[in-house]
Design an enzyme around this catalytic site. Structure first.
Site, PDB file in Angstrom:
ATOM      1  N   SER A 161       0.506  -1.400  -0.107  1.00 25.60           N
ATOM      2  CA  SER A 161      -0.044  -0.096   0.101  1.00 25.60           C
ATOM      3  C   SER A 161       0.662   1.238  -0.398  1.00 25.60           C
ATOM      4  O   SER A 161      -0.249   2.077  -0.131  1.00 25.60           O
ATOM      5  CB  SER A 161      -0.566  -0.174   1.314  1.00 25.60           C
ATOM      6  N   LYS A 164       0.075   3.805  -3.221  1.00 20.05           N
ATOM      7  CA  LYS A 164      -0.519   4.514  -2.593  1.00 20.05           C
ATOM      8  C   LYS A 164      -0.529   5.457  -3.237  1.00 20.05           C
ATOM      9  O   LYS A 164      -1.620   6.617  -3.486  1.00 20.05           O
ATOM     10  CB  LYS A 164      -1.630   4.466  -1.583  1.00 20.05           C
ATOM     11  N   VAL A 224       1.213  -3.690   4.253  1.00 28.69           N
ATOM     12  CA  VAL A 224       1.702  -5.135   5.021  1.00 28.69           C
ATOM     13  C   VAL A 224       2.773  -5.869   4.349  1.00 28.69           C
ATOM     14  O   VAL A 224       2.429  -6.569   5.471  1.00 28.69           O
ATOM     15  CB  VAL A 224      -0.412  -5.474   4.144  1.00 28.69           C
ATOM     16  N   TYR A 264      -4.507   3.289   8.555  1.00 29.06           N
ATOM     17  CA  TYR A 264      -5.722   3.477   8.288  1.00 29.06           C
ATOM     18  C   TYR A 264      -6.527   4.009   9.829  1.00 29.06           C
ATOM     19  O   TYR A 264      -5.929   5.313  10.168  1.00 29.06           O
ATOM     20  CB  TYR A 264      -5.465   2.317   7.846  1.00 29.06           C
ATOM     21  N   TYR A 316      -5.009  -3.140  -9.822  1.00 32.75           N
ATOM     22  CA  TYR A 316      -4.546  -2.505  -8.062  1.00 32.75           C
ATOM     23  C   TYR A 316      -3.237  -3.517  -7.661  1.00 32.75           C
ATOM     24  O   TYR A 316      -2.392  -2.673  -7.009  1.00 32.75           O
ATOM     25  CB  TYR A 316      -5.729  -2.012  -7.450  1.00 32.75           C
TER      26      TYR A 316
END
Length: 311
Positions: free
Chosen positions: A64, A67, A261, A243, A191
């Site tokens: 991530s 992103k 992760v 998050y 993705y």
């Protein structure tokens, strides 16, 4: 204060001896197989001075953290129109939660939770086919880092597709609300491959320098984004980059940061340094256990928190 190289080396030695290393992500087999004893740190100052320790040159799946780079490209493609389809608020929920999409009519809370990043991938598909989107992403990170060795790990991408049932649910749910404009399998293909980007701490810190330097690539002097956009991406990293652990990260570290992760974290000390850490063991929020601890110790010893008084 000790010199920065000594600080970085000392932190790596402390992390090597740390008993509580967290647990690697076990739902993506290639990530579950990574040695939890690994730890790397790279700190690159604005003048290009590079401080490395531990496994800083070993490639890992940035997941991530990618992103941030996808968001940069999407903002370059459609500008602030992006915010019609994805919000800018912390989620307070797990990174793969579907709960808020029901009450918020398929508009994800921010671009760093999975649903938001899937919308960003859909935006990038607005101009190109999946292969071209991924080629553009690879060219972007390689140019930002000045490194050709960054690649997409196809084994990780396949494992993501094989295990990504919740992401498939998120995509189809948003498609039902009209917030996904392409077939879910095409958007998810982008993705999953984006998340399979592999690079080392050194390469990741190099790539992130434009966010440290007001949108400029310090090596080439070329503008990647405007200074205002760099500030705003950093703001989103601070408030949403970890998050439902973003508030805790801001409290402990006090820098814009984005986790993955795979155990990596990109952190930005604006005007000072671009920092990447990696340790595959995760805490209960899905963020690198030792990576977070290492960054906390770094800011304690350098005073780099954005909340630290200057001058």
């Amino acid at each position: 204060m000790p010199d920065l190289s000594t600080i970085v080396s000392d932190i790596a030695a402390e992390m090597a001896a740390a008993p509580d290393r967290g647990i690697p992500a076990d739902y993506i087999p290639p990530l579950a197989a990574v040695d939890p004893g690994r730890f790397g740190i790279a700190v690159i100052e604005r003048d290009g001075t590079c401080h490395l320790a531990g496994d800083a040159d070993e490639s890992f799946s940035i997941q991530s953290v990618s992103k941030v780079f996808a968001l940069t490209l999407a903002l370059g493609a459609v500008g602030d129109q992006l915010w019609r389809r994805v919000g800018r608020e912390p989620s307070g929920s797990a990174f793969n939660s579907i709960v808020q999409l029901e009450t918020e009519h398929g508009v994800p809370r921010n671009p760093f939770i999975n649903a938001g990043a899937i919308v960003v991938a859909d935006v990038l598909l607005g101009r190109n086919q999946p292969r071209e989107v991924l080629g553009e992403l690879l060219r972007f990170v390689r140019a930002a880092a000045g490194e050709d060795g960054i690649f997409i790990d196809e084994a990780v991408a396949r494992a993501e597709q094989d295990t990504g049932h919740r992401n498939m649910a998120l995509a189809n749910y948003m498609r039902a609300f009209g917030n996904l404009h392409h077939p879910p399998e095409a958007t998810l293909g982008v993705y999953f491959h984006q998340c399979a980007l592999a690079m080392s701490c050194r390469q990741l810190a190099l790539t992130g320098r434009y966010l440290m330097a007001g949108g400029i690539n310090p090596t080439t002097g070329h503008s990647i984004v405007s200074a205002q956009r760099a500030r705003r991406i950093n703001a989103l990293m601070l408030t949403c980059g970890h998050y439902d652990g973003s508030g805790e990260f801001a409290y402990r570290v006090g820098l814009p940061g984005k986790s993955g992760v795979g155990g990596g974290i990109l952190a930005i000390a604006p005007g000072i340094a671009s920092i990447a850490v990696w340790s595959p063991g995760l805490n209960e929020r899905g963020n690198s256990q030792l990576g977070t601890l290492a960054l906390e110790r770094l800011v304690q010893r350098t005073g780099w928190s954005i909340f630290e008084p200057r001058g």
